[in-house]
Structures are given as structure tokens and as C-alpha cells.
Design an enzyme around this catalytic site. Structure first.
Site, PDB file in Angstrom:
ATOM      1  N   ARG B  17     120.789 108.296  35.130  1.00 36.80           N
ATOM      2  CA  ARG B  17     121.300 107.049  34.554  1.00 36.80           C
ATOM      3  C   ARG B  17     120.132 106.183  34.038  1.00 36.80           C
ATOM      4  O   ARG B  17     119.932 106.056  32.843  1.00 36.80           O
ATOM      5  CB  ARG B  17     122.143 106.280  35.604  1.00 36.80           C
ATOM      6  CG  ARG B  17     123.076 105.244  35.008  1.00 36.80           C
ATOM      7  CD  ARG B  17     122.428 103.920  34.644  1.00 36.80           C
ATOM      8  NE  ARG B  17     121.838 103.247  35.802  1.00 36.80           N
ATOM      9  CZ  ARG B  17     121.033 102.210  35.694  1.00 36.80           C
ATOM     10  NH1 ARG B  17     120.701 101.719  34.503  1.00 36.80           N
ATOM     11  NH2 ARG B  17     120.515 101.654  36.776  1.00 36.80           N
ATOM     12  N   ASP B  18     119.305 105.683  34.962  1.00 43.87           N
ATOM     13  CA  ASP B  18     118.245 104.750  34.567  1.00 43.87           C
ATOM     14  C   ASP B  18     117.161 105.458  33.758  1.00 43.87           C
ATOM     15  O   ASP B  18     116.539 104.848  32.877  1.00 43.87           O
ATOM     16  CB  ASP B  18     117.633 104.106  35.821  1.00 43.87           C
ATOM     17  CG  ASP B  18     117.116 102.698  35.580  1.00 43.87           C
ATOM     18  OD1 ASP B  18     117.066 102.276  34.416  1.00 43.87           O
ATOM     19  OD2 ASP B  18     116.754 102.022  36.556  1.00 43.87           O
ATOM     20  N   HIS B 209     115.417  98.340  44.673  1.00 44.18           N
ATOM     21  CA  HIS B 209     115.240  99.068  43.410  1.00 44.18           C
ATOM     22  C   HIS B 209     113.988  98.506  42.741  1.00 44.18           C
ATOM     23  O   HIS B 209     114.027  97.420  42.169  1.00 44.18           O
ATOM     24  CB  HIS B 209     116.497  98.850  42.548  1.00 44.18           C
ATOM     25  CG  HIS B 209     116.459  99.463  41.182  1.00 44.18           C
ATOM     26  ND1 HIS B 209     117.171 100.591  40.865  1.00 44.18           N
ATOM     27  CD2 HIS B 209     115.818  99.112  40.046  1.00 44.18           C
ATOM     28  CE1 HIS B 209     116.976 100.903  39.590  1.00 44.18           C
ATOM     29  NE2 HIS B 209     116.155 100.018  39.060  1.00 44.18           N
ATOM     30  N   HIS B 211     110.511  98.806  40.214  1.00 38.85           N
ATOM     31  CA  HIS B 211     109.849  99.424  39.067  1.00 38.85           C
ATOM     32  C   HIS B 211     108.344  99.350  39.287  1.00 38.85           C
ATOM     33  O   HIS B 211     107.847  98.422  39.910  1.00 38.85           O
ATOM     34  CB  HIS B 211     110.251  98.718  37.773  1.00 38.85           C
ATOM     35  CG  HIS B 211     111.603  99.121  37.281  1.00 38.85           C
ATOM     36  ND1 HIS B 211     111.800  99.797  36.113  1.00 38.85           N
ATOM     37  CD2 HIS B 211     112.832  98.968  37.829  1.00 38.85           C
ATOM     38  CE1 HIS B 211     113.097 100.035  35.934  1.00 38.85           C
ATOM     39  NE2 HIS B 211     113.756  99.529  36.968  1.00 38.85           N
ATOM     40  N   CYS B 242     111.010 100.236  30.542  1.00 40.37           N
ATOM     41  CA  CYS B 242     111.453  98.859  30.627  1.00 40.37           C
ATOM     42  C   CYS B 242     111.195  98.262  29.270  1.00 40.37           C
ATOM     43  O   CYS B 242     110.059  98.242  28.805  1.00 40.37           O
ATOM     44  CB  CYS B 242     110.681  98.122  31.716  1.00 40.37           C
ATOM     45  SG  CYS B 242     110.804  96.343  31.517  1.00 40.37           S
ATOM     46  N   ASN B 251     110.863 103.149  36.726  1.00 40.55           N
ATOM     47  CA  ASN B 251     111.234 103.223  38.137  1.00 40.55           C
ATOM     48  C   ASN B 251     110.135 103.858  38.973  1.00 40.55           C
ATOM     49  O   ASN B 251     109.356 104.663  38.476  1.00 40.55           O
ATOM     50  CB  ASN B 251     112.481 104.105  38.278  1.00 40.55           C
ATOM     51  CG  ASN B 251     113.692 103.486  37.632  1.00 40.55           C
ATOM     52  OD1 ASN B 251     113.894 103.650  36.434  1.00 40.55           O
ATOM     53  ND2 ASN B 251     114.474 102.779  38.410  1.00 40.55           N
TER      54      ASN B 251
END
Lengths: 319, 319
Positions: B17-18, B209, B211, B242, B251
Site C-alpha cells: 500500500r504505502d 508508523h 518514516h 514522501c 517508511n
């Protein structure tokens, strides 16, 4: 966790030694001098400017004398050179440096591979170097390479490291550096070893030298800070490789370290804006990207302008 | 510092997903399915498989239904999808997923930029989604984006974050994720916020979560562990960018996280060797290098053969 953090942290810059030594292209002498002079105005504790090694072994540092002689010395900065043997010590003594950094791996196999000597031979040499410098103002720092693990032998015991610190001090060395030469350290190991060192030598000057090979450089700094340590080596832009981990990054990055410390309200006295200017110039000097991240992402406090779309959306919502 | 670390740590994988959402090239549906099926046998706690967003907004995830329908489900893994609105919730409910992840930025400006809604509108929507899922087995996780800082507004206060956690729970959400959306968190901030959350909601399921935008991802994990947190999102290979920090990594990297945990003797139940195989395949899938470091440097326990020169030197010394 943060209760025992030191209020004042010291940052030592090693880029012109540990960084440049593994660059394929020769960095011009004038460029090195200019960089060191610029770094010496940024509030760094020490600068390891070069190494008095054989020019055949490390061609990029073949101009050690020229560099050291031409520097504009800042009396608030300690100027250090790496010295592998008595010949190197003689060269350093002729040049009015503040400190020499001696190195031995605590792993016998790594010391044979890197220094072509047994650990006993290294210690004997430290004693001779100590005698050579007696009566001079030269400080002697001793680095324990592979203190957190050896790529050939694996992890080293705390007792081995403590044993060699004791041996260093017996040879007259003034301070020590625990070096994670190939980036094998993990935070709880760092914490444990640092606490053991502090318990035995509460006032000994100790520097931690971490590599970010496995992404844990700043995590290990955090663990060392929690154990009461307050002095760290770092390299501008994170420059510096490791021959045993191709593709992985080298030293922890000075500006990433200083950014972390500053944003955690730990005072290290280093001018981050100045460092970032130097880091951008360094990228042009070496001609390849640097692993440091603040020079790409910016400071966490660098806010961005609110997008026009948001302003419009706000107006339509308020209408 | 390590006394309060949890004995068991849960790792949630978000790469499909990310990670994939920001890839320029479409990742074939069959490749996504194969990767998720492989990941689901590695001991991961949750896998955020996709997002039920508009195919125009995120073209790479336009195959969400196809992917979810074709998976070989492992009953030990929680399958999650990101859901931005009621329409997305309807799509998720039709597909027998275990959990949906709702997102709102605690920064009003960031929420307007990212979700095109005010925070109040987001919370209203959470209430409607909560009503839609009532009576189903669907779990609702709520992510607080920009919980450690907003690229437009700067740092957010702890009170703001606590206020919105309270609001999430009032809307019927079951668990929350504190997301450092643009990598602004520093360790003492993480520790402080995590302790405040734990003090107020001792039993709430909380995921962190992070980064790695500014090199502090694993340091922030360490700080969260010290504050008693035990669940972390991560992305295979560190994939995921990002938009506000070009050139910086996304991430935290799953295999770098698992390597750190394993070497610190913290049990997360994840098969590191399997992950590294998946990571190498991922690099081939996306066709560019990944920021993760263990996939380049190897495990710290991967020792290398003693060089022949050392063996010869040893023999000559013994002779």
C-alpha cells in the site's frame, strides 16, 4: 530513558581522514585545507584532519604534511591525525598537532588483516610511541577497532574490550575511542558496554565511533547517550565506506547527528546551517551523492508554504 | 533504558500500500498477489494490502478488488486496507477484509491538503463508517497522520494528538496508529507522546508508523519501545516516498527493523531470511534500488572468510 542524557555533547569530525581515505579520486590539497578551515569555525570539538600512513597504502592522504602545515588553527578545536606506527608519530610530532589517534583492533584476526600485526605487537608499539611523545604536549587517543564485532571473528566479549582499554591506559594513552568498524553494533549491546566502561573508569574520556552500515548509527548514539557517554565521531555527509560492506553507508553523518541532538535540546555547540553549506560543497568535491539525509530532506523545522489549493478550499468552506 | 522494553513486538507490513502507491510504474496485479502471499507466511502481524481509493488518485492501486479477492489468506495474519471514505468502506466490506485503516491528519492544514476535508468533516465520516461496519466483524483502525509534526504547520502539541485519539475512540474506532507522515519525529518527542498515550489508555492497541526521512526511523522505534509500545508499521526494503521530501527515504525498512529487534533479543516472530528473499525480489519488481541497508550489508552475524594474507602472516609469525 532520557533522564541520564548528558547536557553537553561533543562532536568530532572525521571526514577528511575517514571519508577521503576511501575516495577513488584524489581530493586536491587546497580543497582539503579549505574544507578543514571552514569546518574549524563550526563549533566541532575535534577534527581528525588526516592520517600519517604510507602514501602507497592511502594515496588520497599522501599530502598529510602539506595539509596540516597550511591550516588556520582555531584554538577551540583539537586537531588530530591518525598514526599507524612510530614513523607516522615522528611525522606528527614535527607538525605541532594536538593529538594523535592510534588504532588496534580488539579482534586478533582483524588486527592482522588491517595492521599486519598481532595485538601484542600493536601494544608494544603504543608503548614506544608513548615514550616518543613523552615531554611533548601531544595527546594520545587510542581507538579500539571492531569493539562491537569483527567481520571475521564475530562479536567480541565485553571482557576483551575492557582488557584492552586497561592495556591502552597502561601504555600511557590519555583517552579511548570505541569503534564499530563495520557497523555491527546494536543499541542494547552499546548500552551494556558503555555502562561497563563507565562503571570501571568514571572519568575516562571516551568517544564512540559508529558506522551506519546496518541503519543503526543514530540508534547506537542514543543508547550511548543513555549510558552517559557524550563524545561522538561523525563524518560530513556520512562520507566514508567500509570495504567489508559494499553499497552500505559508512560513518554516521555529522549533520544528521547534530540535527538529532539539536532537536532533542542537547547542546553540542555546532552550527548546523554552516555544516549543511559544507555538506553541499562536499558533494560537489567528491562528485557523487552522500548518504546523509538532512542535506536532502531539510530540517524538520523547515515548514513549507500552504498550497494554493488549501487556501481555496478553506475559502469555499467558509463561504 | 531497555528495562521496560516489551518482550513481544508486532510488525505490520505496508509495502504493497504505502510503498506501491508512489511507484511511477504500475506493478502487475499477479506480482502484487504473489508478494502478499509470500509475505503472509513470514510471521508478520498485519499486512496493509491495498487502498480503496479512486483509481485516478492512485493509479497503482486501481486493482484493489482483484488483489484482495485472489489472496491465499493466512489466518494468523490480519489483512488491512486503507479506506479514505464511505465509498471505500463499502468496497472493503464486500471483500471480507479483517480491518480497515482510516486516516485523518491532526494538522487541519495537512488534512485539507491530503483529504480535502476539515478534521471535523473527517471525524463525521468516521462516525458514518463506524455505523456502516456495525454488526460486521470488520475492525477499525484510525491513523493520526502528522502526529509528530506537519510540513505546513510545524510541530503539533501532545494535547492536540490526545484530543483526537479521544475523538477517534468516541467514533467507535478500535485501535490507533500514530503516524510520522513526513519524518519529523525525534526520539525524546516520541518517548514523551507514547508515555502520555499509555498513561491515559493503558490497554489501547497503538501502532507507531515512522518514516526514515531524516535518518531517525529506528531511533524513534527505540524510543517508542522504551515507552512500552510494541507495534510498528514498516515497508519491505524501505520502499515508499514522501512527496514533501524528494530524495529522502520513506517508511522504515521492515528487514532493517526485524534485524534490529532480533539482534536485541526482542521476539517479533518474523522470518528475516524470508523477508530478505522478498526484498531482493522487490528490487527487481520496482526496478530501482531500495533504501534498506540489511539487503546491502548483510546481517551483522554474517562473518566473512579470513583472508589468505592473514593466514600466511600468522604462519610466518609462528615460524
Amino acid at each position: 530513558m532520557f533522564e541520564h542524557f548528558p547536557q553537553r555533547v561533543l562532536v568530532n569530525e572525521v571526514v577528511t581522514r575517514d571519508g577521503f581515505q576511501s575516495e577513488a579520486e584524489f581530493v586536491p590539497t587546497a580543497t582539503k585545507i579549505e574544507l578543514i578551515n571552514a569546518l574549524s569555525t563550526q563549533g566541532l570539538n575535534k577534527i581528525e584532519v588526516t592520517s600519517f600512513v604510507s602514501p602507497r597504502a592511502v594515496p588520497n592522504l599522501r599530502d598529510a604534511e602539506e595539509v596540516v602545515t597550511a591550516l588556520n588553527r582555531n584554538t577551540d578545536t583539537t586537531y588530530v591525525a591518525l598514526v599507524p606506527n612510530e614513523r607516522g608519530c615522528g611525522r606528527a610530532l614535527a607538525l605541532d598537532l594536538d593529538e594523535i589517534n592510534l588504532v588496534m583492533s580488539v579482534s586478533e584476526t582483524h588486527n592482522l588483516a588491517n595492521m599486519r600485526m598481532t595485538c601484542a605487537q600493536s601494544l608494544d608499539q603504543f608503548a614506544r610511541i608513548s615514550a616518543m611523545t613523552a615531554g611533548s604536549a601531544m595527546r594520545l587517543n587510542g581507538s579500539l577497532a571492531t569493539a562491537f564485532g569483527c567481520p571475521f571473528e564475530g562479536l567480541q566479549t565485553e571482557d576483551t574490550v575492557l582488557h584492552y582499554i586497561e592495556a591502552y591506559l597502561e601504555q600511557g594513552l590519555h583517552s579511548i575511542t570505541l569503534a564499530d568498524t563495520t557497523g555491527m553494533a546494536v543499541p542494547n549491546q552499546v548500552y551494556s558496554l558503555c555502562r561497563a566502561v563507565r562503571a570501571r573508569w568514571p572519568d575516562l574520556e571516551v568517544t564512540l565511533h559508529f558506522h551506519n552500515t546496518r541503519g543503526l548509527g543514530l540508534s547506537n548514539v542514543l543508547a550511548a547517550l543513555a549510558a552517559g557517554m557524550n563524545q561522538f565521531d561523525a563524518s560530513l555527509g556520512g562520507l566514508g565506506g567500509c570495504p567489508f560492506a559494499p553499497g552500505a553507508t559508512g560513518n554516521i553523518c555529522t549533520e544528521d547527528l547534530v540535527h538529532m541532538l539539536a532537536e532533542m535540546q542537547l547542546d553540542c555547540g555546532v552550527d548546523l546551517a554552516g555544516l549543511l553549506t559544507q555538506s553541499r560543497q562536499l558533494e560537489a568535491i567528491v562528485g557523487h551523492p552522500l548518504p546523509g539525509q538532512i542535506n536532502k530532506a531539510g530540517l524538520r523545522t523547515d515548514t513549507r508554504p500552504v498550497p494554493e489549493s488549501v487556501t481555496q478550499l478553506r475559502q469555499s468552506l467558509e463561504a
